[in-house]
Scaffold this motif. Structure first.
Motif, PDB file in Angstrom:
ATOM      1  N   VAL A   1       0.863  -1.181   0.000  1.00 15.22           N
ATOM      2  CA  VAL A   1       0.000   0.000   0.000  1.00 15.22           C
ATOM      3  C   VAL A   1       0.899   1.231   0.000  1.00 15.22           C
ATOM      4  O   VAL A   1       1.750   1.382   0.869  1.00 15.22           O
ATOM      5  CB  VAL A   1      -0.937   0.001   1.224  1.00 15.22           C
ATOM      6  CG1 VAL A   1      -1.782   1.261   1.258  1.00 15.22           C
ATOM      7  CG2 VAL A   1      -1.816  -1.241   1.221  1.00 15.22           C
ATOM      8  N   LYS A   2       0.708   2.093  -0.984  1.00 17.17           N
ATOM      9  CA  LYS A   2       1.586   3.262  -1.148  1.00 17.17           C
ATOM     10  C   LYS A   2       0.780   4.507  -1.495  1.00 17.17           C
ATOM     11  O   LYS A   2      -0.286   4.423  -2.091  1.00 17.17           O
ATOM     12  CB  LYS A   2       2.594   3.032  -2.293  1.00 17.17           C
ATOM     13  CG  LYS A   2       3.414   1.770  -2.206  1.00 17.17           C
ATOM     14  CD  LYS A   2       4.517   1.893  -1.220  1.00 17.17           C
ATOM     15  CE  LYS A   2       5.377   0.629  -1.221  1.00 17.17           C
ATOM     16  NZ  LYS A   2       6.201   0.500  -0.081  1.00 17.17           N
ATOM     17  N   VAL A   3       1.349   5.642  -1.121  1.00 16.01           N
ATOM     18  CA  VAL A   3       0.858   6.937  -1.593  1.00 16.01           C
ATOM     19  C   VAL A   3       1.900   7.417  -2.591  1.00 16.01           C
ATOM     20  O   VAL A   3       3.093   7.461  -2.284  1.00 16.01           O
ATOM     21  CB  VAL A   3       0.696   7.948  -0.435  1.00 16.01           C
ATOM     22  CG1 VAL A   3       0.289   9.310  -0.970  1.00 16.01           C
ATOM     23  CG2 VAL A   3      -0.321   7.437   0.572  1.00 16.01           C
ATOM     24  N   VAL A   4       1.446   7.734  -3.799  1.00 14.35           N
ATOM     25  CA  VAL A   4       2.366   8.076  -4.881  1.00 14.35           C
ATOM     26  C   VAL A   4       2.081   9.488  -5.367  1.00 14.35           C
ATOM     27  O   VAL A   4       0.935   9.831  -5.640  1.00 14.35           O
ATOM     28  CB  VAL A   4       2.219   7.066  -6.043  1.00 14.35           C
ATOM     29  CG1 VAL A   4       3.141   7.417  -7.194  1.00 14.35           C
ATOM     30  CG2 VAL A   4       2.477   5.650  -5.554  1.00 14.35           C
ATOM     31  N   GLY A   5       3.142  10.283  -5.479  1.00 12.55           N
ATOM     32  CA  GLY A   5       2.949  11.658  -5.913  1.00 12.55           C
ATOM     33  C   GLY A   5       3.627  12.015  -7.211  1.00 12.55           C
ATOM     34  O   GLY A   5       3.446  13.097  -7.725  1.00 12.55           O
ATOM     35  N   ASP A   6       4.398  11.096  -7.778  1.00 12.78           N
ATOM     36  CA  ASP A   6       5.243  11.470  -8.900  1.00 12.78           C
ATOM     37  C   ASP A   6       4.830  10.880 -10.242  1.00 12.78           C
ATOM     38  O   ASP A   6       5.644  10.779 -11.144  1.00 12.78           O
ATOM     39  CB  ASP A   6       6.694  11.100  -8.599  1.00 12.78           C
ATOM     40  CG  ASP A   6       6.876   9.598  -8.401  1.00 12.78           C
ATOM     41  OD1 ASP A   6       5.870   8.885  -8.259  1.00 12.78           O
ATOM     42  OD2 ASP A   6       8.037   9.147  -8.382  1.00 12.78           O
ATOM     43  N   VAL A   7       3.586  10.476 -10.416  1.00  9.48           N
ATOM     44  CA  VAL A   7       3.174   9.941 -11.713  1.00  9.48           C
ATOM     45  C   VAL A   7       2.352  10.989 -12.472  1.00  9.48           C
ATOM     46  O   VAL A   7       1.529  11.683 -11.886  1.00  9.48           O
ATOM     47  CB  VAL A   7       2.384   8.621 -11.588  1.00  9.48           C
ATOM     48  CG1 VAL A   7       3.249   7.522 -11.034  1.00  9.48           C
ATOM     49  CG2 VAL A   7       1.136   8.775 -10.782  1.00  9.48           C
ATOM     50  N   SER A   8       2.619  11.064 -13.757  1.00  9.28           N
ATOM     51  CA  SER A   8       1.920  12.067 -14.561  1.00  9.28           C
ATOM     52  C   SER A   8       1.161  11.444 -15.720  1.00  9.28           C
ATOM     53  O   SER A   8       0.481  12.152 -16.453  1.00  9.28           O
ATOM     54  CB  SER A   8       2.935  13.088 -15.095  1.00  9.28           C
ATOM     55  OG  SER A   8       3.948  12.403 -15.819  1.00  9.28           O
ATOM     56  N   SER A   9       1.277  10.125 -15.875  1.00 12.16           N
ATOM     57  CA  SER A   9       0.581   9.459 -16.978  1.00 12.16           C
ATOM     58  C   SER A   9       0.262   8.021 -16.581  1.00 12.16           C
ATOM     59  O   SER A   9       0.830   7.468 -15.638  1.00 12.16           O
ATOM     60  CB  SER A   9       1.465   9.450 -18.225  1.00 12.16           C
ATOM     61  OG  SER A   9       2.581   8.597 -18.034  1.00 12.16           O
ATOM     62  N   LYS A  10      -0.622   7.436 -17.352  1.00 10.89           N
ATOM     63  CA  LYS A  10      -1.004   6.050 -17.128  1.00 10.89           C
ATOM     64  C   LYS A  10       0.209   5.123 -17.304  1.00 10.89           C
ATOM     65  O   LYS A  10       0.411   4.200 -16.514  1.00 10.89           O
ATOM     66  CB  LYS A  10      -2.110   5.695 -18.125  1.00 10.89           C
ATOM     67  CG  LYS A  10      -2.734   4.361 -17.956  1.00 10.89           C
ATOM     68  CD  LYS A  10      -3.870   4.270 -18.988  1.00 10.89           C
ATOM     69  CE  LYS A  10      -4.592   2.988 -18.949  1.00 10.89           C
ATOM     70  NZ  LYS A  10      -5.680   2.960 -19.942  1.00 10.89           N
ATOM     71  N   LYS A  11       1.022   5.381 -18.321  1.00  9.56           N
ATOM     72  CA  LYS A  11       2.199   4.550 -18.568  1.00  9.56           C
ATOM     73  C   LYS A  11       3.168   4.633 -17.388  1.00  9.56           C
ATOM     74  O   LYS A  11       3.686   3.614 -16.924  1.00  9.56           O
ATOM     75  CB  LYS A  11       2.892   4.980 -19.855  1.00  9.56           C
ATOM     76  CG  LYS A  11       4.088   4.125 -20.194  1.00  9.56           C
ATOM     77  CD  LYS A  11       4.710   4.530 -21.511  1.00  9.56           C
ATOM     78  CE  LYS A  11       5.908   3.656 -21.824  1.00  9.56           C
ATOM     79  NZ  LYS A  11       6.536   4.035 -23.098  1.00  9.56           N
ATOM     80  N   ARG A  12       3.407   5.842 -16.885  1.00  2.00           N
ATOM     81  CA  ARG A  12       4.321   6.000 -15.751  1.00  2.00           C
ATOM     82  C   ARG A  12       3.748   5.322 -14.502  1.00  2.00           C
ATOM     83  O   ARG A  12       4.479   4.737 -13.720  1.00  2.00           O
ATOM     84  CB  ARG A  12       4.591   7.489 -15.495  1.00  2.00           C
ATOM     85  CG  ARG A  12       5.542   7.739 -14.366  1.00  2.00           C
ATOM     86  CD  ARG A  12       6.946   7.179 -14.643  1.00  2.00           C
ATOM     87  NE  ARG A  12       7.688   7.108 -13.404  1.00  2.00           N
ATOM     88  CZ  ARG A  12       8.266   6.010 -12.918  1.00  2.00           C
ATOM     89  NH1 ARG A  12       8.238   4.893 -13.575  1.00  2.00           N
ATOM     90  NH2 ARG A  12       8.896   6.033 -11.770  1.00  2.00           N
TER      91      ARG A  12
END
Length: 154
Positions: free
Chosen positions: A12-23
Motif C-alpha cells: 500500500v503506497k501513496v504516490v505523488g510522482d506519476v503524470s501518466s497512465k504509462k508512468r
C-alpha cells in the motif's frame, strides 16, 4: 477470500510522482517486483497487455488494473493512492486517484474473478473512498481497506 489475503501493508503506497497512465504502470511494476519476485518489465508488459484489451478505469476516480503472470502462484494486490489524479481512460472520463492492482497466476481460474469482484465491491463504498482520499499514511490506508471488509461481513 478477503482483502487481507490479497494485500500486505508493504503493498500500500501513496504516490505523488506519476503524470501518466504509462508512468503509473511502471511504478506499479517496480513496487510489485519485490513482492512477487518477478522482473518489473515482465509485470509492466502483462499490465499493458491487459490494458490494451480495454481500459480498467471503472469510474468515480477508481482503476482496477490486473494481469495474469505464469511466474506467480497466488493472487497478490497492490493499492496506490495518487496525490494527483491522472487520466486513465475511464468510462466516466474522470481522472483516477485510487488504484487497486491484482496480479494473478496464469491458471487461477475463477478465483481471479472473485478477487476482482471483491475489490470492486469494496471500492464501491463511497464513504470508504472518501476516507482513503483523505489519508496519506500507507498503514492507515491498509487498515481502512482491510477493516472495511470486516465491517461489511458483519
Amino acid at each position: 477470500m478477503d482483502l487481507s489475503a490479497l494485500l500486505t501493508p508493504e503493498a500500500v503506497k501513496v504516490v505523488g510522482d506519476v503524470s501518466s497512465k504509462k508512468r503509473l504502470m511502471q511504478s506499479i511494476s517496480e513496487i510489485a517486483e519485490t513482492m512477487v519476485n518477478v522482473p518489473a518489465h515482465r509485470i509492466f508488459e502483462a499490465l499493458q497487455e491487459r490494458e490494451s484489451l480495454g481500459p480498467t478505469g471503472v469510474g468515480q476516480g477508481i482503476a482496477l488494473p490486473h494481469a495474469r503472470l505464469s511466474e506467480i502462484d497466488k493472487i497478490m494486490g497492490v493499492f496506490l493512492r495518487l496525490e494527483r489524479p491522472i487520466d486513465f481512460d475511464a468510462a466516466d472520463r474522470q481522472p483516477v486517484d485510487l488504484v487497486f492492482v491484482l496480479l494473478a497466476p496464469l491458471e487461477t481460474g475463477v478465483d481471479h474473478l472473485k478477487a476482482l469482484a471483491l475489490v470492486a465491491r469494496t471500492l464501491r463504498n463511497q464513504a470508504l473512498c472518501s476516507k482513503l482520499r483523505a489519508n496519506n499514511d500507507p498503514l492507515a490506508l491498509y487498515s481502512l481497506l482491510t477493516e472495511s471488509e470486516a465491517t461489511q461481513a458483519a
